[in-house]
Design an enzyme around this catalytic site. Structure first.
Site, PDB file in Angstrom:
ATOM      1  N   ARG A   1      -6.160  -2.068  12.118  1.00 38.27           N
ATOM      2  CA  ARG A   1      -7.570  -1.871  11.962  1.00 38.27           C
ATOM      3  C   ARG A   1      -8.527  -2.973  12.943  1.00 38.27           C
ATOM      4  O   ARG A   1      -7.845  -3.791  13.306  1.00 38.27           O
ATOM      5  CB  ARG A   1      -8.276  -2.039  10.647  1.00 38.27           C
ATOM      6  CG  ARG A   1      -7.801  -0.796   9.716  1.00 38.27           C
ATOM      7  CD  ARG A   1      -8.156  -1.080   8.296  1.00 38.27           C
ATOM      8  NE  ARG A   1      -7.320  -2.340   7.710  1.00 38.27           N
ATOM      9  CZ  ARG A   1      -7.596  -2.565   6.068  1.00 38.27           C
ATOM     10  NH1 ARG A   1      -8.555  -1.966   5.776  1.00 38.27           N
ATOM     11  NH2 ARG A   1      -6.874  -3.395   5.866  1.00 38.27           N
TER      12      ARG A   1
ATOM     13  N   LYS B   1      -9.131  -8.226   7.825  1.00 37.02           N
ATOM     14  CA  LYS B   1      -8.489  -8.862   6.741  1.00 37.02           C
ATOM     15  C   LYS B   1      -8.769 -10.227   6.730  1.00 37.02           C
ATOM     16  O   LYS B   1      -9.204 -10.819   7.933  1.00 37.02           O
ATOM     17  CB  LYS B   1      -7.032  -8.773   6.820  1.00 37.02           C
ATOM     18  CG  LYS B   1      -6.446  -7.418   6.461  1.00 37.02           C
ATOM     19  CD  LYS B   1      -7.130  -6.606   5.317  1.00 37.02           C
ATOM     20  CE  LYS B   1      -6.239  -7.667   4.152  1.00 37.02           C
ATOM     21  NZ  LYS B   1      -6.848  -7.271   2.960  1.00 37.02           N
TER      22      LYS B   1
ATOM     23  N   TYR C   1     -12.922  -9.269   4.795  1.00 40.86           N
ATOM     24  CA  TYR C   1     -12.529  -9.410   3.383  1.00 40.86           C
ATOM     25  C   TYR C   1     -11.884 -10.668   3.436  1.00 40.86           C
ATOM     26  O   TYR C   1     -11.169 -11.231   4.163  1.00 40.86           O
ATOM     27  CB  TYR C   1     -11.607  -8.147   3.377  1.00 40.86           C
ATOM     28  CG  TYR C   1     -12.035  -6.650   3.258  1.00 40.86           C
ATOM     29  CD1 TYR C   1     -12.791  -6.346   2.186  1.00 40.86           C
ATOM     30  CD2 TYR C   1     -11.679  -5.574   4.101  1.00 40.86           C
ATOM     31  CE1 TYR C   1     -13.381  -5.259   2.113  1.00 40.86           C
ATOM     32  CE2 TYR C   1     -12.348  -4.423   4.149  1.00 40.86           C
ATOM     33  CZ  TYR C   1     -13.169  -4.215   2.847  1.00 40.86           C
ATOM     34  OH  TYR C   1     -13.585  -2.873   2.923  1.00 40.86           O
TER      35      TYR C   1
ATOM     36  N   HIS D   1     -10.928 -11.674  -0.517  1.00 37.33           N
ATOM     37  CA  HIS D   1     -10.010 -11.599  -1.582  1.00 37.33           C
ATOM     38  C   HIS D   1      -9.589 -13.221  -2.069  1.00 37.33           C
ATOM     39  O   HIS D   1      -8.111 -13.328  -2.013  1.00 37.33           O
ATOM     40  CB  HIS D   1      -8.757 -10.927  -1.483  1.00 37.33           C
ATOM     41  CG  HIS D   1      -9.437  -9.402  -0.977  1.00 37.33           C
ATOM     42  ND1 HIS D   1      -9.848  -8.552  -2.180  1.00 37.33           N
ATOM     43  CD2 HIS D   1      -9.089  -8.664  -0.246  1.00 37.33           C
ATOM     44  CE1 HIS D   1      -9.996  -7.373  -1.541  1.00 37.33           C
ATOM     45  NE2 HIS D   1      -9.650  -7.518  -0.373  1.00 37.33           N
TER      46      HIS D   1
ATOM     47  N   GLU E   1     -15.850  -7.797   0.134  1.00 38.84           N
ATOM     48  CA  GLU E   1     -15.723  -7.275  -1.296  1.00 38.84           C
ATOM     49  C   GLU E   1     -16.431  -7.632  -2.222  1.00 38.84           C
ATOM     50  O   GLU E   1     -16.609  -7.039  -3.351  1.00 38.84           O
ATOM     51  CB  GLU E   1     -14.068  -7.452  -1.521  1.00 38.84           C
ATOM     52  CG  GLU E   1     -13.775  -8.938  -1.990  1.00 38.84           C
ATOM     53  CD  GLU E   1     -13.595  -9.577  -0.708  1.00 38.84           C
ATOM     54  OE1 GLU E   1     -13.011 -10.952  -1.074  1.00 38.84           O
ATOM     55  OE2 GLU E   1     -13.600  -9.179   0.379  1.00 38.84           O
TER      56      GLU E   1
ATOM     57  N   ASP F   1      -4.316  -6.936  -3.912  1.00 33.59           N
ATOM     58  CA  ASP F   1      -5.279  -7.817  -3.139  1.00 33.59           C
ATOM     59  C   ASP F   1      -6.000  -8.827  -4.032  1.00 33.59           C
ATOM     60  O   ASP F   1      -6.361  -9.947  -3.681  1.00 33.59           O
ATOM     61  CB  ASP F   1      -6.351  -6.916  -2.438  1.00 33.59           C
ATOM     62  CG  ASP F   1      -6.106  -6.578  -1.076  1.00 33.59           C
ATOM     63  OD1 ASP F   1      -5.395  -7.132  -0.443  1.00 33.59           O
ATOM     64  OD2 ASP F   1      -6.333  -5.275  -0.685  1.00 33.59           O
TER      65      ASP F   1
END
Length: 375
Positions: A15, A75, A94, A96, A118, A270
């Site tokens: 991505r 990511k 993101y 996490h 997120e 995740d």
């Protein structure tokens, strides 16, 4: 503002943080974009497409991180990327963080402003930047589970949809949110026998109205989880506590008592996973077996369908990217409390309560953090 888009370096992550259409939109707003060469090649977007949209192309990730005021990724930054972040630089991706103490420490030490997709919210209390990837992961979870149930991959050799004269496989989905409801959609579409467990009666009522007699809705208790997990061919972990570590709802003992050749897909990995036997895997080596149960715990599932995922993600993130670039992060977050909820780390301090509690840091409310200047 100068925005930077590095190429993703996590295992099998194709991505990209911004599409050419997003780049064009940002440049139309008067900003500049620097894209690392080859950043979009994994989804068929070459450097020429980014140049046509108005971006400049950088030869290395180091060039992007050194020059950009805001880094837009997909990511969480890997260790080498964290080392390139600097004081006051905005990171929008993101994160996490709750199950990841190393990344959290490195972001704190960098002095950057880390904004997590997120944990951005909306007026309804939903997570609009997590939703598109949750939709993808929920749908992928069933096809991944079907793969795991094949004999060649360690499974019992069960076809989820069955055939005439042979019963379908039993799918149990723990959590009826975005991931869970998309998993339900796919599992029912494949002809499986599907049960979803959730602690919210209103959510179970919504799912019942949507899927009717095709779906078995069960109120989630420890007893119900045990009963249905032990009778399942495939269990999907679809539990989310926003920003916090996922609760361990299925114990190691329970996994040991599952049917040999059954399968687990832990979409919550995740955030640490909701099975005690879960540990993160990659697209290169997606599965492992514990007590004759196949585990699929890929921590970036949507990366497996990178083309679809990139465009779905950009549709959701672009308005927030524009707000941060147009106004600067302080003004944008003071104007929008939902965007402010995305700020997890600010100039060396943790500004998301669940992360602070999970990892033992002092918590600084984001509205207070925005009043802190750096030199």
């Amino acid at each position: 503002m100068l925005l930077g888009v590095p190429k993703e370096i996590k295992n099998n992550e194709f991505r990209v943080g911004m599409t050419p259409a997003s780049v064009r939109e940002v440049i139309h707003h008067g900003h500049q974009v620097l894209v690392e060469t080859g950043a979009g090649i994994g989804i068929g977007i070459d450097d020429a497409a980014y140049r046509a949209a108005g971006a400049d192309i950088a030869g290395t990730a180091a060039d992007v991180f050194a020059k950009a005021e805001m880094i837009v990724k997909v990511k969480e930054p890997q260790a080498d990327e964290c080392k390139m972040l600097r004081q006051g630089q905005i990171l929008f991706t993101y994160l996490h963080l709750a199950p990841d103490p190393k990344q959290t420490r490195m972001l704190i030490e960098s002095g950057c402003v880390a904004i997590a997709y997120e944990t951005v919210t909306d007026r309804a209390g939903h997570l609009p930047l997590l939703t598109p990837m949750s939709e993808v992961a929920g749908r992928m979870s069933i096809q991944a589970g079907a793969f795991c149930l094949e004999k060649a991959h360690g499974g019992a050799g069960i076809l989820l949809g069955g055939v005439p004269g042979v019963p379908p496989g039993k799918v149990v989905i723990i959590g009826g949110g975005v991931v869970g409801s998309n998993a339900v959609l796919m599992a029912i579409g494949m002809g499986a026998h599907v049960t979803v467990l959730d602690k919210s009666l209103p959510r179970l009522q919504e799912l019942d109205m949507q899927f009717g007699s095709h779906l078995n809705t069960i109120y989630s208790t420890m007893d119900a989880i045990e009963q249905y997990v032990l009778d399942a061919d495939l269990v999907i972990g679809a539990v989310l506590v926003p920003g916090a570590a996922a609760p361990k709802l299925v114990s190691r003992d329970m996994v040991a008592r599952m049917r040999p050749g059954s399968a687990i897909v832990d979409v919550a990995i995740d955030q640490g996973g909701c099975f005690e036997t879960s540990r993160p895997t990659t697209h290169a080596e997606p599965t492992y077996v514990v007590d004759d149960v196949v585990h699929y715990c890929v921590a970036n599932m949507p990366g497996g369908v990178a083309h679809t995922s990139t465009f779905a993600l950009n549709n959701a993130t672009l308005p927030f990217t524009l707000a941060l670039a147009d106004k600067g992060y302080r003004h944008a977050m003071n104007d929008d409390p939902h965007l402010r909820n995305g700020m997890n780390v600010h100039l060396g301090q943790v500004t998301y309560q669940a992360v602070a509690e999970n990892l033992g840091y002092d918590y600084l409310p984001p509205e207070d953090a925005l009043n802190i200047k750096f030199h």
